[in-house]
Design a protein around this motif. Structure first.
Motif, PDB file in Angstrom:
ATOM      1  N   LEU A 121      94.356  32.388  23.013  1.00 48.10           N
ATOM      2  CA  LEU A 121      94.110  31.196  22.200  1.00 48.10           C
ATOM      3  C   LEU A 121      95.408  30.582  21.686  1.00 48.10           C
ATOM      4  O   LEU A 121      95.461  29.391  21.414  1.00 48.10           O
ATOM      5  CB  LEU A 121      93.193  31.530  21.019  1.00 48.10           C
ATOM      6  CG  LEU A 121      91.766  31.892  21.379  1.00 48.10           C
ATOM      7  CD1 LEU A 121      90.998  32.325  20.141  1.00 48.10           C
ATOM      8  CD2 LEU A 121      91.063  30.736  22.059  1.00 48.10           C
ATOM      9  N   GLY A 122      96.450  31.392  21.572  1.00 48.64           N
ATOM     10  CA  GLY A 122      97.720  30.903  21.041  1.00 48.64           C
ATOM     11  C   GLY A 122      98.626  30.265  22.087  1.00 48.64           C
ATOM     12  O   GLY A 122      99.696  29.751  21.739  1.00 48.64           O
ATOM     13  N   GLN A 123      98.206  30.263  23.352  1.00 52.53           N
ATOM     14  CA  GLN A 123      99.041  29.661  24.395  1.00 52.53           C
ATOM     15  C   GLN A 123      99.113  28.155  24.182  1.00 52.53           C
ATOM     16  O   GLN A 123      98.104  27.494  23.985  1.00 52.53           O
ATOM     17  CB  GLN A 123      98.452  29.932  25.779  1.00 52.53           C
ATOM     18  CG  GLN A 123      98.502  31.350  26.204  1.00 52.53           C
ATOM     19  CD  GLN A 123      97.795  31.552  27.546  1.00 52.53           C
ATOM     20  OE1 GLN A 123      97.229  30.629  28.120  1.00 52.53           O
ATOM     21  NE2 GLN A 123      97.829  32.780  28.032  1.00 52.53           N
ATOM     22  N   LYS A 124     100.321  27.650  24.247  1.00 47.06           N
ATOM     23  CA  LYS A 124     100.496  26.202  24.067  1.00 47.06           C
ATOM     24  C   LYS A 124     100.162  25.484  25.382  1.00 47.06           C
ATOM     25  O   LYS A 124     100.570  25.895  26.451  1.00 47.06           O
ATOM     26  CB  LYS A 124     101.913  25.905  23.641  1.00 47.06           C
ATOM     27  CG  LYS A 124     102.194  26.470  22.265  1.00 47.06           C
ATOM     28  CD  LYS A 124     103.513  26.015  21.731  1.00 47.06           C
ATOM     29  CE  LYS A 124     103.756  26.724  20.421  1.00 47.06           C
ATOM     30  NZ  LYS A 124     103.925  25.953  19.298  1.00 47.06           N
ATOM     31  N   ILE A 125      99.393  24.402  25.240  1.00 43.50           N
ATOM     32  CA  ILE A 125      99.033  23.635  26.436  1.00 43.50           C
ATOM     33  C   ILE A 125      99.659  22.249  26.432  1.00 43.50           C
ATOM     34  O   ILE A 125      99.830  21.632  27.468  1.00 43.50           O
ATOM     35  CB  ILE A 125      97.496  23.507  26.596  1.00 43.50           C
ATOM     36  CG1 ILE A 125      96.854  22.928  25.343  1.00 43.50           C
ATOM     37  CG2 ILE A 125      96.881  24.834  26.968  1.00 43.50           C
ATOM     38  CD1 ILE A 125      95.377  22.641  25.480  1.00 43.50           C
ATOM     39  N   PHE A 126      99.975  21.744  25.263  1.00 42.25           N
ATOM     40  CA  PHE A 126     100.613  20.432  25.172  1.00 42.25           C
ATOM     41  C   PHE A 126     101.296  20.331  23.808  1.00 42.25           C
ATOM     42  O   PHE A 126     100.622  20.186  22.794  1.00 42.25           O
ATOM     43  CB  PHE A 126      99.574  19.327  25.331  1.00 42.25           C
ATOM     44  CG  PHE A 126     100.153  17.944  25.285  1.00 42.25           C
ATOM     45  CD1 PHE A 126     100.886  17.447  26.347  1.00 42.25           C
ATOM     46  CD2 PHE A 126      99.974  17.140  24.172  1.00 42.25           C
ATOM     47  CE1 PHE A 126     101.430  16.186  26.308  1.00 42.25           C
ATOM     48  CE2 PHE A 126     100.520  15.872  24.118  1.00 42.25           C
ATOM     49  CZ  PHE A 126     101.245  15.397  25.184  1.00 42.25           C
ATOM     50  N   GLY A 127     102.610  20.398  23.803  1.00 41.48           N
ATOM     51  CA  GLY A 127     103.335  20.341  22.540  1.00 41.48           C
ATOM     52  C   GLY A 127     102.880  21.455  21.610  1.00 41.48           C
ATOM     53  O   GLY A 127     102.810  22.608  22.011  1.00 41.48           O
ATOM     54  N   PRO A 128     102.504  21.106  20.382  1.00 44.83           N
ATOM     55  CA  PRO A 128     102.059  22.148  19.437  1.00 44.83           C
ATOM     56  C   PRO A 128     100.581  22.531  19.600  1.00 44.83           C
ATOM     57  O   PRO A 128     100.091  23.415  18.916  1.00 44.83           O
ATOM     58  CB  PRO A 128     102.279  21.487  18.072  1.00 44.83           C
ATOM     59  CG  PRO A 128     102.123  20.030  18.329  1.00 44.83           C
ATOM     60  CD  PRO A 128     102.654  19.802  19.734  1.00 44.83           C
ATOM     61  N   VAL A 129      99.879  21.876  20.526  1.00 46.35           N
ATOM     62  CA  VAL A 129      98.440  22.134  20.716  1.00 46.35           C
ATOM     63  C   VAL A 129      98.250  23.413  21.525  1.00 46.35           C
ATOM     64  O   VAL A 129      98.770  23.543  22.634  1.00 46.35           O
ATOM     65  CB  VAL A 129      97.756  20.950  21.434  1.00 46.35           C
ATOM     66  CG1 VAL A 129      96.276  21.259  21.670  1.00 46.35           C
ATOM     67  CG2 VAL A 129      97.927  19.671  20.634  1.00 46.35           C
ATOM     68  N   THR A 130      97.468  24.328  20.953  1.00 47.30           N
ATOM     69  CA  THR A 130      97.183  25.595  21.639  1.00 47.30           C
ATOM     70  C   THR A 130      95.802  25.555  22.282  1.00 47.30           C
ATOM     71  O   THR A 130      95.012  24.658  22.015  1.00 47.30           O
ATOM     72  CB  THR A 130      97.237  26.767  20.640  1.00 47.30           C
ATOM     73  OG1 THR A 130      96.233  26.565  19.652  1.00 47.30           O
ATOM     74  CG2 THR A 130      98.608  26.889  19.989  1.00 47.30           C
ATOM     75  N   VAL A 131      95.513  26.533  23.104  1.00 47.05           N
ATOM     76  CA  VAL A 131      94.220  26.617  23.795  1.00 47.05           C
ATOM     77  C   VAL A 131      93.081  26.704  22.779  1.00 47.05           C
ATOM     78  O   VAL A 131      91.991  26.158  22.994  1.00 47.05           O
ATOM     79  CB  VAL A 131      94.190  27.846  24.738  1.00 47.05           C
ATOM     80  CG1 VAL A 131      92.797  28.092  25.288  1.00 47.05           C
ATOM     81  CG2 VAL A 131      95.198  27.686  25.856  1.00 47.05           C
ATOM     82  N   GLY A 132      93.313  27.340  21.653  1.00 49.75           N
ATOM     83  CA  GLY A 132      92.268  27.526  20.651  1.00 49.75           C
ATOM     84  C   GLY A 132      91.762  26.231  20.043  1.00 49.75           C
ATOM     85  O   GLY A 132      90.580  26.149  19.675  1.00 49.75           O
ATOM     86  N   ILE A 133      92.616  25.230  19.933  1.00 45.98           N
ATOM     87  CA  ILE A 133      92.198  23.977  19.292  1.00 45.98           C
ATOM     88  C   ILE A 133      91.127  23.260  20.115  1.00 45.98           C
ATOM     89  O   ILE A 133      90.054  22.947  19.580  1.00 45.98           O
ATOM     90  CB  ILE A 133      93.409  23.084  18.990  1.00 45.98           C
ATOM     91  CG1 ILE A 133      94.256  23.753  17.901  1.00 45.98           C
ATOM     92  CG2 ILE A 133      92.975  21.687  18.566  1.00 45.98           C
ATOM     93  CD1 ILE A 133      95.577  23.091  17.623  1.00 45.98           C
ATOM     94  N   PRO A 134      91.340  22.975  21.408  1.00 44.70           N
ATOM     95  CA  PRO A 134      90.253  22.322  22.146  1.00 44.70           C
ATOM     96  C   PRO A 134      89.012  23.199  22.284  1.00 44.70           C
ATOM     97  O   PRO A 134      87.886  22.684  22.313  1.00 44.70           O
ATOM     98  CB  PRO A 134      90.863  21.998  23.516  1.00 44.70           C
ATOM     99  CG  PRO A 134      92.129  22.729  23.596  1.00 44.70           C
ATOM    100  CD  PRO A 134      92.543  23.084  22.218  1.00 44.70           C
ATOM    101  N   LEU A 135      89.201  24.514  22.344  1.00 44.72           N
ATOM    102  CA  LEU A 135      88.027  25.395  22.404  1.00 44.72           C
ATOM    103  C   LEU A 135      87.230  25.327  21.101  1.00 44.72           C
ATOM    104  O   LEU A 135      85.997  25.258  21.123  1.00 44.72           O
ATOM    105  CB  LEU A 135      88.438  26.835  22.700  1.00 44.72           C
ATOM    106  CG  LEU A 135      88.783  27.151  24.143  1.00 44.72           C
ATOM    107  CD1 LEU A 135      89.199  28.614  24.282  1.00 44.72           C
ATOM    108  CD2 LEU A 135      87.637  26.852  25.070  1.00 44.72           C
TER     109      LEU A 135
END
Length: 98
Positions: A47-61
């Protein structure tokens, strides 16, 4: 009047289908919610992997969990308004109610 409706086979089938839809949507919601919670508890690295800038996988999930809750609620409300209410009205008319 009320007893006639409650005891009619058509109404019992309708209640059974309402309960089935409610149960399916509830199980789906609980599966998604607790799946997300378990990911938070046991796989923070994913969940902590960054996907775009400061956005991590956990946020869209997390947003997806919330949006799916709204979608499931909308599915139930749409079904209830289209099918359930109409069938209840038909049963009332058939039995002789208002």
């Amino acid at each position: 009047m009320k007893e006639k409706i409650l005891n009619s086979e058509e109404f019992k089938r309708l209640v059974k289908s309402k309960n089935s839809i409610s149960l399916i949507l509830t199980v789906l919601e609980l599966f998604i919610y607790f799946g997300f919670i378990l990911l938070i508890a046991y796989n923070k690295e994913f969940l902590g992997q960054k996907i775009f800038g400061p956005v991590t996988v956990g946020i869209p999930l997390g947003i997806g969990v919330i949006v799916l809750s709204w979608v499931f609620t909308g599915i139930y409300v749409a079904w209830s308004n289209k099918v359930y209410d109409e069938k209840v009205s038909q049963i009332r008319e058939k039995i002789g109610g208002e």
